[in-house]
Design a protein around this motif. Structure first.
Motif, PDB file in Angstrom:
ATOM      1  N   MET A   1       0.838  -1.207   0.000  1.00 29.56           N
ATOM      2  CA  MET A   1       0.000   0.000   0.000  1.00 29.56           C
ATOM      3  C   MET A   1       0.879   1.267   0.000  1.00 29.56           C
ATOM      4  SD  MET A   1      -3.274  -0.838   0.016  1.00 29.56           S
ATOM      5  CE  MET A   1      -3.545  -2.541  -0.470  1.00 29.56           C
ATOM      6  N   PHE A   6      -4.665   7.878  -1.387  1.00 27.42           N
ATOM      7  CA  PHE A   6      -4.762   7.306  -2.715  1.00 27.42           C
ATOM      8  C   PHE A   6      -4.885   8.363  -3.813  1.00 27.42           C
ATOM      9  CE2 PHE A   6      -5.259   3.972  -5.539  1.00 27.42           C
ATOM     10  CZ  PHE A   6      -6.356   4.151  -6.341  1.00 27.42           C
TER      11      PHE A   6
ATOM     12  N   ALA B 201     -12.531   2.091  -1.259  1.00 29.81           N
ATOM     13  CA  ALA B 201     -11.831   2.026  -2.553  1.00 29.81           C
ATOM     14  C   ALA B 201     -10.487   2.739  -2.478  1.00 29.81           C
ATOM     15  CB  ALA B 201     -12.702   2.629  -3.647  1.00 29.81           C
ATOM     16  N   ARG B 202     -10.452   3.881  -1.799  1.00 32.67           N
ATOM     17  CA  ARG B 202      -9.181   4.602  -1.639  1.00 32.67           C
ATOM     18  C   ARG B 202      -8.169   3.746  -0.890  1.00 32.67           C
ATOM     19  NH1 ARG B 202     -11.163  10.639   0.346  1.00 32.67           N
ATOM     20  NH2 ARG B 202     -11.648  11.459  -1.733  1.00 32.67           N
ATOM     21  N   GLU B 203      -8.645   3.167   0.193  1.00 27.09           N
ATOM     22  CA  GLU B 203      -7.761   2.394   1.042  1.00 27.09           C
ATOM     23  C   GLU B 203      -7.194   1.190   0.293  1.00 27.09           C
ATOM     24  OE1 GLU B 203      -8.594  -0.433   4.770  1.00 27.09           O
ATOM     25  OE2 GLU B 203      -9.671   1.472   4.835  1.00 27.09           O
ATOM     26  N   ARG B 204      -8.044   0.559  -0.529  1.00 27.71           N
ATOM     27  CA  ARG B 204      -7.635  -0.673  -1.204  1.00 27.71           C
ATOM     28  C   ARG B 204      -7.122  -0.454  -2.627  1.00 27.71           C
ATOM     29  NH1 ARG B 204     -10.085  -5.108   1.741  1.00 27.71           N
ATOM     30  NH2 ARG B 204      -9.650  -6.441  -0.043  1.00 27.71           N
ATOM     31  N   GLY B 205      -7.102   0.803  -3.054  1.00 28.09           N
ATOM     32  CA  GLY B 205      -6.613   1.073  -4.409  1.00 28.09           C
ATOM     33  C   GLY B 205      -7.534   0.539  -5.496  1.00 28.09           C
ATOM     34  N   LEU B 206      -8.840   0.649  -5.279  1.00 30.51           N
ATOM     35  CA  LEU B 206      -9.811   0.146  -6.258  1.00 30.51           C
ATOM     36  C   LEU B 206     -10.451   1.284  -7.046  1.00 30.51           C
ATOM     37  CD1 LEU B 206     -11.774  -2.401  -4.006  1.00 30.51           C
ATOM     38  CD2 LEU B 206      -9.737  -2.809  -5.410  1.00 30.51           C
ATOM     39  N   TRP B 207     -10.881   0.944  -8.249  1.00 24.48           N
ATOM     40  CA  TRP B 207     -11.702   1.857  -9.032  1.00 24.48           C
ATOM     41  C   TRP B 207     -13.175   1.707  -8.627  1.00 24.48           C
ATOM     42  CZ3 TRP B 207     -10.106   5.385 -12.710  1.00 24.48           C
ATOM     43  CH2 TRP B 207      -8.780   5.303 -13.129  1.00 24.48           C
TER      44      TRP B 207
END
Lengths: 394, 394
Positions: A1, A6, B201-207
């Motif tokens: 991470m 992000f 989503a921010r935390e996990r790097g997701l779209w």
């Protein structure tokens, strides 16, 4: 991470790598420098300067007046599929039915949908250059690898070495893409070569995607040879066509796929998940183009022939220029001796004279040292453009 | 190699497996049985029975008269991108610019292009059902895996358990797809839930891909909550919208993507390689819809509200029926106690009464036992349809 929140890095960093790697269009890079500026003569795109004929526009307007503003069938409206089957049967002596035909929003869209059906990650596609880069970009978007073999320029026209094409096919190859008549080279594949490619594809279990959008822009016969003439019903052959070039309908985004009937439902599903269906009123305009557009094609192609002959004659007088004879389509794709940066030359000519052309390297490495000029423009304007261009090519 | 000549097997055998595995549309399977037949009341598609208003059609016709039949910029024409940025800023209090906006040929096309940017083979997408299956079909076409968590039906409306959504995300997950307001459920996500999804989503790097095509078809406020209101510029958020539902323009195929400016060039390239650009004259109609269409939206949504209230009241009197309250969009998605084959019931009702509906299983396993009825139709016709339908639901 990441340590940073992000959204402190640009979103582009999380776009798939094959998509980030897609080439920027060098044609767009030049045209962005001059598009819309007064005095510019735009010969950079694959587009005639003729507006769509009024009788075709009227068909769309009438359909709108009749309330044709709702969803349409995924595969296209029956009258257009029927018209197109009959049109191709007239041209090629084939026995195609509406079940062979699916309507798309442009030839570009048709190529993307064909590719989705047949190539994915780990697959391999073989094609030839010089070529319009968008065709193989579809396969790259889907995660496939692409090998382009080089065609060779000769004064009498570009040539394709079939053995090199076949040698490029390996165990992961799923398809061969052939664009004939070709953009930018004006090359056209003859029936014997089509038969050889089909034989090879049959033997190796490969698909053929045949982009034939310039089928009618041909000067020594009424229509270019088509893979439809050599293929049988369940041959793995998908033919791409479009209303853009023949009926001066670039801005309408209307094309069609001709494919084996057994994959009709596949193509239909892919249409549903890509675009659902082309607008009904645009498809109605397509019916009118097919039914009433033959005179328009004859007239415009006669005009393109005059333009082609003018360009061949004028460029032929310049010792630094070699123009492989363009047998079809509406481009002069010529080399300039001693010139190795087509982009720089195109920019210079644009800035100093207003004549807009496309650099050859936009069409593959083999295009380095070449320039593409679209001659589908009014003779007076073309004459003016050539006059301005010639000093740079002497 | 095969003993038989290659073309003796149907071509479909050489189509990619993920494409062969794409679901057939059960909505289409029912509608194919009755579409166009006299007396059929078609409530199966997500389409109002209102023709596009004349002032919007006129804008397209005028553009055709002015010769707007040529290629347009990949990202869309500036006036439409400007209109849409201003429109969204009015609705959401955002500070979007034309650089955030790309024009597509439909919301469907917008979803496909967004997916191409962010998912490929080996990637994973998480979404929720019941849902319009076409949304996640795009990811499957690109070789990605999809997990749909079930929403739960309650009389006051469908509910989404965010913990279940988050738990479905694993190491290969690249994106979460949220359709709100939702087809077929009428569910609408509130801002607090949007913030929670964005934080995750921010935390996990997701779209996040947010399909908001029903943004204006909402009954207790002027516009549904949008991810645009909670996201910042470079958040990995792509919002999908369309002209189809709000301006009765289903047949026009016009939509738009709102995305982080840093991926503007990526979206533009994908547009070029999928469709090149939407027709200019259709984009001109879009400008007019945005600039002059607010009264039309107010009127039609008021009509849909009356229809919604009628359907809720009428179905509420049937003891076998449970209709989770549709807070937005224009569907009643109701269960019928003791009914486990929605397709059979839809076919029976169609054949015996002419009322066309969509079986709930078309929207995922959780839809089994449900039926979808689109109530965006004239009150008199809706009343007649309900009268014919009720005997089957008692």
């Amino acid at each position: 991470m990441n340590d940073k929140p992000f959204h402190d890095t640009p979103a582009i960093e999380d776009v798939r790598q094959p998509i980030r790697d897609l080439p920027v269009s060098l044609i767009r890079e030049v045209s962005d420098l001059g598009i819309g500026k007064p005095g510019v003569i735009p010969l950079w795109f694959g587009e005639s300067d003729i507006t769509t004929p009024e009788f075709i526009c009227d068909a769309a307007k009438n359909a709108l007046d009749e309330g044709d503003t709702f969803y349409q069938p995924n595969a296209g409206i029956d009258p257009l599929r029927e018209s197109l089957a009959a049109y191709m049967n007239r041209l090629y002596g084939t026995a195609l039915t509406p079940a062979h035909v699916t309507i798309t929003v442009s030839g570009m869209n048709a190529v993307m949908i064909a590719m989705q059906a047949i190539v994915g990650a780990g697959d391999h596609l073989v094609s030839a250059e010089p070529s319009w880069p968008n065709l193989t970009a579809t396969a790259r978007i889907l995660g496939a690898e692409v090998t382009n073999i080089d065609q060779t320029p000769h004064p009498e026209g570009w040539q394709l070495d079939l053995d090199r094409l076949f040698d490029a096919c390996g165990p992961k190859t799923r398809a061969i893409l052939i664009n004939s008549p070709a953009n930018p080279s004006g090359w056209m594949m003859e029936p014997e070569a089509q038969r050889a490619v089909l034989d090879f594809a049959r033997e190796r279990g490969l698909w053929i995607v045949a982009d034939e959008v310039y089928a009618r822009v041909v000067y020594d016969r009424p229509v270019a040879p088509s893979f439809l003439e050599v293929a049988e019903d369940e041959d793995r052959v998908i033919v791409i066509n479009s209303f853009s070039k023949s009926w001066a309908m670039t801005g309408w985004r209307l094309g069609w796929i001709t494919a084996p009937p057994s994959i009709g439902t596949i193509i239909e599903k892919l249409i549903e998940f890509n675009i659902a269906c082309p607008p009904g009123f645009i498809q109605q305009a397509g019916v009118t183009a097919i039914e009433d557009g033959e005179d328009f094609i004859k007239e415009t192609v006669a005009g393109y022939r005059d333009s082609r002959d003018l360009v061949v004659a004028r460029l032929g007088q310049l010792s630094r220029v070699m123009l492989p004879y363009p047998r079809a389509a509406f481009y002069a794709f010529f080399s300039v001796d001693g010139m190795d940066d087509g982009f720089a030359l195109c920019r210079q000519v644009l800035e100093e004279t207003g004549v807009g052309m496309a650099p050859g390297e936009a069409f593959g490495d083999v295009g380095k040292g070449f320039i593409r000029l679209c001659f589908a423009t009014r003779p007076r304007l073309l004459d003016e453009a050539l006059g301005k261009l010639e000093p740079y090519l002497r």
